[in-house]
Design a protein around this motif. Structure first.
Motif, PDB file in Angstrom:
ATOM      1  N   HIS A 134       0.776  -1.239   0.000  1.00  0.00           N
ATOM      2  CA  HIS A 134       0.000   0.000   0.000  1.00  0.00           C
ATOM      3  C   HIS A 134       0.816   1.302   0.000  1.00  0.00           C
ATOM      4  CE1 HIS A 134      -3.442  -2.541   0.615  1.00  0.00           C
ATOM      5  NE2 HIS A 134      -2.874  -3.063   1.683  1.00  0.00           N
ATOM      6  N   HIS A 135       2.117   1.234   0.185  1.00  0.00           N
ATOM      7  CA  HIS A 135       2.899   2.476   0.264  1.00  0.00           C
ATOM      8  C   HIS A 135       2.817   3.276  -1.026  1.00  0.00           C
ATOM      9  CE1 HIS A 135       6.396   5.132  -0.008  1.00  0.00           C
ATOM     10  NE2 HIS A 135       6.133   5.355   1.274  1.00  0.00           N
ATOM     11  N   ASP A 136       3.048   2.634  -2.157  1.00  0.00           N
ATOM     12  CA  ASP A 136       3.043   3.374  -3.423  1.00  0.00           C
ATOM     13  C   ASP A 136       1.665   3.970  -3.689  1.00  0.00           C
ATOM     14  OD1 ASP A 136       4.492   4.254  -5.806  1.00  0.00           O
ATOM     15  OD2 ASP A 136       3.065   2.967  -6.885  1.00  0.00           O
ATOM     16  N   TRP A 137       0.611   3.193  -3.413  1.00  0.00           N
ATOM     17  CA  TRP A 137      -0.751   3.686  -3.593  1.00  0.00           C
ATOM     18  C   TRP A 137      -0.987   4.933  -2.741  1.00  0.00           C
ATOM     19  CZ3 TRP A 137      -4.300   3.924   0.415  1.00  0.00           C
ATOM     20  CH2 TRP A 137      -5.598   4.305   0.058  1.00  0.00           C
TER      21      TRP A 137
ATOM     22  N   PHE B  65       1.290   6.959  -1.383  1.00  0.00           N
ATOM     23  CA  PHE B  65       2.162   8.038  -1.858  1.00  0.00           C
ATOM     24  C   PHE B  65       1.536   8.749  -3.058  1.00  0.00           C
ATOM     25  CE2 PHE B  65       5.378   9.313  -4.979  1.00  0.00           C
ATOM     26  CZ  PHE B  65       5.958  10.357  -4.283  1.00  0.00           C
ATOM     27  N   GLN B  66       1.017   7.984  -4.016  1.00  0.00           N
ATOM     28  CA  GLN B  66       0.408   8.591  -5.212  1.00  0.00           C
ATOM     29  C   GLN B  66      -0.816   9.425  -4.849  1.00  0.00           C
ATOM     30  OE1 GLN B  66       1.883   8.693  -8.061  1.00  0.00           O
ATOM     31  NE2 GLN B  66       3.461   7.213  -7.503  1.00  0.00           N
TER      32      GLN B  66
ATOM     33  N   ARG C  17       0.485  12.580  -3.176  1.00  0.00           N
ATOM     34  CA  ARG C  17       1.133  13.472  -4.146  1.00  0.00           C
ATOM     35  C   ARG C  17       0.078  14.222  -4.964  1.00  0.00           C
ATOM     36  NH1 ARG C  17       5.034  11.367  -8.775  1.00  0.00           N
ATOM     37  NH2 ARG C  17       3.029  11.062  -9.747  1.00  0.00           N
TER      38      ARG C  17
ATOM     39  N   CYS D 292       5.883  16.007  -4.281  1.00  0.00           N
ATOM     40  CA  CYS D 292       6.302  14.638  -3.998  1.00  0.00           C
ATOM     41  C   CYS D 292       7.058  14.536  -2.672  1.00  0.00           C
ATOM     42  CB  CYS D 292       7.116  14.067  -5.155  1.00  0.00           C
ATOM     43  SG  CYS D 292       8.675  14.891  -5.463  1.00  0.00           S
TER      44      CYS D 292
ATOM     45  N   ALA E 265       5.849  12.156   0.301  1.00  0.00           N
ATOM     46  CA  ALA E 265       6.726  11.109   0.854  1.00  0.00           C
ATOM     47  C   ALA E 265       6.786  11.223   2.380  1.00  0.00           C
ATOM     48  CB  ALA E 265       8.124  11.219   0.253  1.00  0.00           C
TER      49      ALA E 265
ATOM     50  N   SER F  84       5.292   8.374   4.904  1.00  0.00           N
ATOM     51  CA  SER F  84       6.152   7.782   5.937  1.00  0.00           C
ATOM     52  C   SER F  84       5.564   7.961   7.321  1.00  0.00           C
ATOM     53  CB  SER F  84       7.549   8.415   5.891  1.00  0.00           C
ATOM     54  OG  SER F  84       8.171   8.125   4.675  1.00  0.00           O
TER      55      SER F  84
END
Length: 174
Positions: free
Chosen positions: A25-28, A30-31, A34, A40, A44, A48
């Motif tokens: 799920h981190h990338d989801w 983050f997007q 953003r 960005c 990030a 975090s």
């Protein structure tokens, strides 16, 4: 069944669950952040910090809807950061209105920001309108009618907001 596990086994399971959640799920997250924040680097940081909050949860294995939880935590963190930035901006504007040559020491600046942060936490239970009404009444000495005109609400409603804010402050100081 999990009570029969040793502490190292429970810790290993906990770590696997957290690693799996982060990987899935981190990338989801983050997007999404953003897109919402437009930066960005801020995204990030927020992603975090969101996972730091998840790590602090007592039982991450019981999370059934991780994206809903991550979204809720991230929204709260984003709103808190916006409130903090608004407080800092208001403080800097107040400083700009001081007499020429006046410059508070670094310690006074830190103390003022900490105090503003404390007040912000005390008012956490208020809606944005309630918070604005209270701050207008306390910082700008506006009447309830003037505040109501600025916020587009009635003077009695302003009175309710201010009373609730004062109650929150009183309870926080007890």
């Amino acid at each position: 069944m999990t009570s029969a596990l040793s502490d190292p086994q429970r810790l290993a399971i906990r770590n696997r669950v957290l690693q799996q959640m982060f990987g899935d799920h981190h990338d989801w997250l983050f997007q999404r952040l953003r897109a919402r924040l437009g930066c960005c680097h801020d995204a990030a940081d927020m992603a975090s910090e969101t996972f730091v909050q998840v790590v602090k949860l007592p039982d991450p294995q019981s999370i059934h809807e991780p994206r809903a939880l991550l979204t809720t935590i991230a929204k709260r963190l984003v709103f808190a950061s916006w409130r903090r930035r608004d407080l800092e901006r208001a403080y800097l504007e107040a400083l700009a209105q001081q007499a020429p040559g006046y410059e508070p020491s670094a310690q006074e600046q830190v103390q003022a920001l900490e105090t503003l942060g404390s007040i912000d936490r005390m008012l956490d239970g208020l809606s944005p309108l309630g918070r604005s009404a209270f701050l207008y009444s306390q910082l700008e000495n506006l009447t309830y009618a003037e505040i109501g005109a600025r916020l587009g609400i009635s003077a009695p409603r302003v009175h309710q907001y201010v009373a609730k804010a004062l109650t929150l402050c009183y309870l926080a100081l007890e």
